[in-house]
Scaffold this motif. Sequence first.
Motif, PDB file in Angstrom:
ATOM      1  N   GLY A 186     -10.718-112.805 -27.350  1.00  7.17           N
ATOM      2  CA  GLY A 186     -12.109-112.389 -27.439  1.00  7.17           C
ATOM      3  C   GLY A 186     -12.271-111.109 -28.236  1.00  7.17           C
ATOM      4  N   LEU A 187     -11.365-110.159 -28.039  1.00 11.37           N
ATOM      5  CA  LEU A 187     -11.422-108.891 -28.778  1.00 11.37           C
ATOM      6  C   LEU A 187     -11.053-109.080 -30.240  1.00 11.37           C
ATOM      7  N   GLU A 188     -10.165-110.040 -30.502  1.00 10.03           N
ATOM      8  CA  GLU A 188      -9.721-110.255 -31.884  1.00 10.03           C
ATOM      9  C   GLU A 188     -10.819-110.834 -32.776  1.00 10.03           C
ATOM     10  N   ILE A 189     -11.803-111.523 -32.189  1.00  8.07           N
ATOM     11  CA  ILE A 189     -12.876-112.093 -33.011  1.00  8.07           C
ATOM     12  C   ILE A 189     -13.998-111.090 -33.268  1.00  8.07           C
ATOM     13  N   LEU A 190     -13.861-109.894 -32.696  1.00 10.96           N
ATOM     14  CA  LEU A 190     -14.907-108.879 -32.876  1.00 10.96           C
ATOM     15  C   LEU A 190     -15.029-108.505 -34.346  1.00 10.96           C
ATOM     16  N   ASN A 191     -16.238-108.622 -34.869  1.00 11.74           N
ATOM     17  CA  ASN A 191     -16.511-108.351 -36.283  1.00 11.74           C
ATOM     18  C   ASN A 191     -17.507-107.197 -36.402  1.00 11.74           C
ATOM     19  N   PRO A 192     -17.085-106.028 -36.893  1.00  4.49           N
ATOM     20  CA  PRO A 192     -18.002-104.879 -36.987  1.00  4.49           C
ATOM     21  C   PRO A 192     -19.222-105.157 -37.857  1.00  4.49           C
ATOM     22  N   THR A 193     -19.096-106.046 -38.845  1.00  2.00           N
ATOM     23  CA  THR A 193     -20.235-106.323 -39.732  1.00  2.00           C
ATOM     24  C   THR A 193     -21.374-107.007 -38.976  1.00  2.00           C
ATOM     25  N   PHE A 194     -21.009-107.881 -38.048  1.00  2.00           N
ATOM     26  CA  PHE A 194     -22.018-108.548 -37.204  1.00  2.00           C
ATOM     27  C   PHE A 194     -21.729-108.189 -35.745  1.00  2.00           C
ATOM     28  N   PHE A 195     -21.791-106.907 -35.472  1.00  2.00           N
ATOM     29  CA  PHE A 195     -21.315-106.376 -34.206  1.00  2.00           C
ATOM     30  C   PHE A 195     -22.003-107.010 -32.998  1.00  2.00           C
ATOM     31  N   LEU A 196     -23.326-106.944 -32.919  1.00  2.00           N
ATOM     32  CA  LEU A 196     -24.039-107.432 -31.737  1.00  2.00           C
ATOM     33  C   LEU A 196     -23.827-108.928 -31.524  1.00  2.00           C
ATOM     34  N   PHE A 197     -23.758-109.667 -32.617  1.00  2.00           N
ATOM     35  CA  PHE A 197     -23.542-111.113 -32.504  1.00  2.00           C
ATOM     36  C   PHE A 197     -22.171-111.408 -31.921  1.00  2.00           C
ATOM     37  N   SER A 244     -17.984-105.238 -16.740  1.00  2.46           N
ATOM     38  CA  SER A 244     -17.173-104.065 -16.383  1.00  2.46           C
ATOM     39  C   SER A 244     -15.861-103.989 -17.154  1.00  2.46           C
ATOM     40  N   THR A 245     -15.536-105.015 -17.940  1.00  2.00           N
ATOM     41  CA  THR A 245     -14.322-104.967 -18.749  1.00  2.00           C
ATOM     42  C   THR A 245     -14.684-104.851 -20.227  1.00  2.00           C
ATOM     43  N   LEU A 246     -15.067-105.975 -20.834  1.00  2.00           N
ATOM     44  CA  LEU A 246     -15.444-105.941 -22.250  1.00  2.00           C
ATOM     45  C   LEU A 246     -16.664-105.064 -22.488  1.00  2.00           C
ATOM     46  N   GLY A 247     -17.581-105.057 -21.527  1.00  4.40           N
ATOM     47  CA  GLY A 247     -18.817-104.302 -21.701  1.00  4.40           C
ATOM     48  C   GLY A 247     -18.586-102.832 -21.981  1.00  4.40           C
ATOM     49  N   HIS A 285      -6.815 -97.285 -17.491  1.00  2.00           N
ATOM     50  CA  HIS A 285      -7.969 -98.041 -17.985  1.00  2.00           C
ATOM     51  C   HIS A 285      -7.651 -99.531 -18.035  1.00  2.00           C
ATOM     52  N   ILE A 286      -6.475 -99.869 -18.541  1.00  2.00           N
ATOM     53  CA  ILE A 286      -6.054-101.273 -18.598  1.00  2.00           C
ATOM     54  C   ILE A 286      -5.857-101.823 -17.190  1.00  2.00           C
ATOM     55  N   ASN A 287      -5.314-100.985 -16.293  1.00  2.00           N
ATOM     56  CA  ASN A 287      -5.126-101.412 -14.904  1.00  2.00           C
ATOM     57  C   ASN A 287      -6.442-101.853 -14.276  1.00  2.00           C
ATOM     58  N   ALA A 288      -7.499-101.103 -14.549  1.00  2.00           N
ATOM     59  CA  ALA A 288      -8.810-101.408 -13.975  1.00  2.00           C
ATOM     60  C   ALA A 288      -9.394-102.687 -14.573  1.00  2.00           C
ATOM     61  N   ILE A 289      -9.107-102.917 -15.845  1.00  2.00           N
ATOM     62  CA  ILE A 289      -9.688-104.070 -16.542  1.00  2.00           C
ATOM     63  C   ILE A 289      -9.135-105.388 -16.015  1.00  2.00           C
ATOM     64  N   VAL A 290      -7.834-105.441 -15.758  1.00  2.00           N
ATOM     65  CA  VAL A 290      -7.206-106.723 -15.398  1.00  2.00           C
ATOM     66  C   VAL A 290      -6.652-106.706 -13.983  1.00  2.00           C
ATOM     67  N   SER A 291      -7.360-106.132 -13.055  1.00  2.00           N
ATOM     68  CA  SER A 291      -6.996-106.183 -11.644  1.00  2.00           C
ATOM     69  C   SER A 291      -8.152-106.798 -10.864  1.00  2.00           C
TER      70      SER A 291
END
Length: 473
Positions: free
Chosen positions: A100-111, A132-135, A298-304
């Motif tokens: 999901g993070l790898e498809i992030l495109n700064p040119t079309f950020f919100l999309f 609470s993770t990606l957000g 930070h990573i611990n909180a994301i995937v626990s």
Amino acid sequence: MEKKNRLSVLESVIIMLVMFGILGTMMIKFKMTPQVPILLTFTLLLFYGKIRGFSWNELQEGIVNGVKPGIIPMIIFVMIGVLVASWLISGVIPTIMVYGLEILNPTFFLFTVFVSCCLVGVIVGSSFTTISTLGIVFMGIGQVMGIDTVLTAGSIVSGSLFGNNMSPLSGTTNLSTGIAGVDNVFKHIRTISHTALISAAITGVIFLFVGHTSAQVDMGSVHHIINALQANFFVSPIMLLPIAVLITCAFLQVPAIPTLLSGSLTAIIMDIFINHTSFNTISNVIMKGFVLKSSDKHINAIVSGGGVSSMLDSISLILVALTLGGVLLKLGVVDNLIGKLRTSVNTPGKVVAASMLSAIGVNFLVGEQYISIILPGTTFRKNFEDLGIEPQYLSRVLASGGADINALVPWGVSGIFISGILGVSPVHFIPFAFYVWLNPLLTVVFAFVFGKNYLKSTNSKRVVSKNLVLDAK
């Protein structure tokens, strides 16, 4: 119900006003957990029923009948806790996050933020987890790019709630399905997809143009998270196999409980063979949830998270809310308040609009999404049955008017949570959470336009196929 102990319409109105007054005051003003105010209201209502001539057996019968629709959803909640824990420890959810993070495109950020949250939301089955993770990550990147925080928050909330609506793992989706009496969660998902996909498409197009930017941004924070996830988990396309199992079960219309168990078992077997995790560790994770213990907090909180224990709070809330609803039905409060309404809401469009307004009203009065699903669901279910409307159209109302709208209530559980996590007031991001208010709106519009196709009497195989095509247009 005997005439001598039947409550009057005036009594019923007073009971509802007092009930919402207690719930609203204790939950909104004093910020108490919902279970305590509901239990207090239930206790007062129970003794009032006894004073008015109802026997304890009658009242207990009301409790049992009220709880019955929630038994399967509560079991499903346990299964969801098991699945999330097994998908975390095995690396399924971290794999999805990386992709999901790898498809992030700064040119079309919100999309791309919207699409990423949609994807992760469907897989994880929790808007709260996605937000609470990606957000948090996306809010930070958006600020660096100079994009208005309310737009970023709107795209995150929209994608997360779409994923929540379309996921067979979602707690609110399964609760809506159970309360409405739908025999298969995938039948509900197919029905809500008619409005959800259109709402998501409109939302995506808006964010595609609004979020277009040529600004350069440092994606270091994103790469850091990706690297950390890859360092702590086995990230590979093979880890998508449990998801494939889930999708296959959905295609074969396997019920939710065996579907969730199949997805969990697949992940557990893969974890044993790939990560060589012991049975004792897996057992503890299934019960208590997965906790990552790396050097990066930070990573611990994301995937626990996950585990049976993580669902007990939600299960207890559903249980006490259903108990309260059962007593209200037994005392005749619901019949008194909507008895005359039943004669006026005599079309699919009218009953969908009435139940939607009821769900929205409870949301704004109480601010709790489960109650906003349970009370309108138990109240209007008989209306849908009397009119011969398929139950999945009620569950669509409950999911959109109950679960979705709660995010737009500043004092609601979801609204407060989102505001606290993203640091943006619901009042500010509401206009930009396009999906959240488009989906309930389209639900009502569809009911008036295609309502005649919702009736069971028209549902031969040929007509069903035609109606679903019409409803999806």
